[in-house]
Design a protein around this motif. Structure first.
Motif: not given
Length: 473
Positions: A61-79, A81-89
């Motif tokens: 989803p566009a709002d990563l604050t709603q993600l749980g641990e498993s899907r946030l892990a995927l966001a941290l590996c996303h292709r 960079g803007r999604i990876r940066q937000e996922a790190v936060r």
């Protein structure tokens, strides 16, 4: 445990479906995190829009604050960079995702890197550093990975001796090297502890680090008395050699003489250096030990030691040792004659049938340059199944080096041998074989042998592949 990029892709798919991290990968294995990071971005050419499979079936989803641990892990590996940066936060909410933050500290996108480094600097403490050390050091080998290693070092320098002990026993040698360097730099280990580590660790870098530090640390004779016995009794030669060299610094050079016959060439070389510094003559010591060919207590190291520092005249002392009752002495005598370039076929030929495999191995190695001079018919006899395996291996090695139609016949005969090593070696020899001008005079026989042997070898390979695949009983 993930073993390849395909496993990483499958793990990413399971995480997209909501599977817990602990059930998807081994969270204590640094390689699993690296494989997941690569697998989450893996794209197959046949997929629509060239997107990873998990992103097609379960896009973020566009709002990563709603993600749980498993899907946030995927966001941290996303292709992206803007999604990876937000996922790190957002990953600060889940301490279990800190390993992926470590990987992002070496990210190719500068904003992602800076955000991850800030989070790592705040989150890493002594306890988490112990768990993350293997991953940090692996990522540290990347072009932008030095930051994580620096932070790890800063944290572990504040760790207690007890906390570092866990890293000294880590199965990853890179981690042990890093931990011992920190301990030596901070003087956290006593000289005896360093000597004990040098004697027990299997990694040569750790052995050198700890042995050198142990010898530099002592400031009095009592400290040397505690360190040197540990180094000199070590099983690994690098540590023993350090101990022998340390004898000179400790003023105990006379003890180096007993290591002139050590089983390791490195230790023998160090012992000769110390003995010479004391004014001794290692060559004379070796000659004296080798002049009694019936001495059952003659150490094999003394025999090869004579060849290492003697000259061709000393070959006269080695010839009688070819009949010594101890196999190790016979083997070292052959090796010594080869080192002195004093090999003679007549004297070494009988040793090709020696009951000791080490003697036959050294003899075959010594006779390889003279293989053309060896009688092919007698080598063919030794290949027969009635001889011990090591004798057959040595004879075929020489026959193969000798070449000619006899070697080809021997290789063809061994293609059905029950010994797997000889059978495979013979097949490889045939596959590489090209008739020489001398062999062409045998006419069709050479071609027939090559065709028949290659057909047999191909059949063996095919049957083995079927057996490995489980389709052939």
């Amino acid at each position: 445990m993930l073993e390849g990029i395909e496993d990483g892709t499958a793990a990413a798919m399971r995480l997209a479906e909501g599977a817990p991290l602990q059930d998807t990968l081994d969270v204590s294995d640094p390689d699993d995190w690296l494989i997941l990071d690569a697998g989450a971005r893996e794209v197959a050419w046949y997929r629509p829009r060239f997107l990873p499979e998990w992103e097609i079936s379960a896009p973020l989803p566009a709002d990563l604050t709603q993600l749980g641990e498993s899907r946030l892990a995927l966001a941290l590996c996303h292709r992206d960079g803007r999604i990876r940066q937000e996922a790190v936060r957002q990953s600060a909410r889940y301490p279990g995702l800190l390993p992926l933050t470590v990987i992002r500290c070496a990210d190719w996108a500068a904003p992602v890197r800076e955000c991850a480094r800030q989070l790592l600097r705040e989150a890493l403490d002594a306890d988490s550093a112990l768990d993350l050390a293997p991953l940090v050091l692996r990522v540290g080998r990347r072009s932008r990975g030095a930051f994580g290693v620096d932070v790890l070092g800063q944290v572990l320098r504040r760790a207690t001796h007890g906390q570092l002990i866990a890293l000294f026993a880590d199965p990853d040698r890179i981690v042990r090297r890093f931990a011992y360097r920190l301990a030596i730099e901070g003087r956290l280990l006593r000289p005896a502890e360093l000597a004990r580590a040098a004697a027990s660790d299997e990694d040569t870098v750790v052995q050198d680090l700890c042995a050198t530090a142990a010898l530099k640390a002592p400031g009095d004779e009592e400290a040397y008395e505690e360190v040197l016995p540990l180094l000199l009794s070590a099983r690994n030669p690098r540590t023993r050699s350090a101990g022998v060299t340390g004898l000179r610094r400790a003023g105990q050079s006379e003890q180096a003489e007993s290591f002139l016959s050590d089983r390791s060439a490195l230790v023998r070389a160090c012992a000769r250096y110390v003995v010479r510094q004391l004014g001794g003559d290692p060559v004379a010591w070796y000659r004296e030990r080798c002049t009694a060919p019936d001495d059952l207590e003659l150490p094999a190291g003394a025999v090869i030691g004579l060849a290492e520092c003697g000259n061709r005249v000393d070959a006269g002392l080695l010839w009688p040792l070819l009949a010594h009752p101890v196999a190790g002495v016979r083997a070292r005598a052959v090796a010594g004659l080869r080192a002195l370039d004093c090999v003679a076929v007549e004297q070494l030929w009988p040793l090709l049938g020696d009951p000791a495999a080490s003697v036959v191995r050294e003899t075959a190695l010594a006779l390889l340059p003279l293989a053309k001079e060896l009688p092919a018919d007698r080598l063919l006899e030794r290949i027969g199944s009635g001889h011990p395996r090591h004798v057959r291996v040595g004879a075929f090695r020489l026959l193969n080096a000798r070449g000619g139609i006899e070697a080809l016949r021997a290789a063809v005969g061994l293609l059905k041998d029950p010994d797997a090593k000889l059978r495979t070696w013979a097949g490889q020899s045939v596959q590489r074989r090209h008739p020489s001008p001398d062999e062409r005079r045998y006419g069709p026989e050479v071609g027939d042998l090559l065709d028949r042997s290659r057909h047999l070898f191909s059949g063996h390979v095919l049957r083995r592949r079927r057996w490995e695949a489980g389709s052939d009983s």
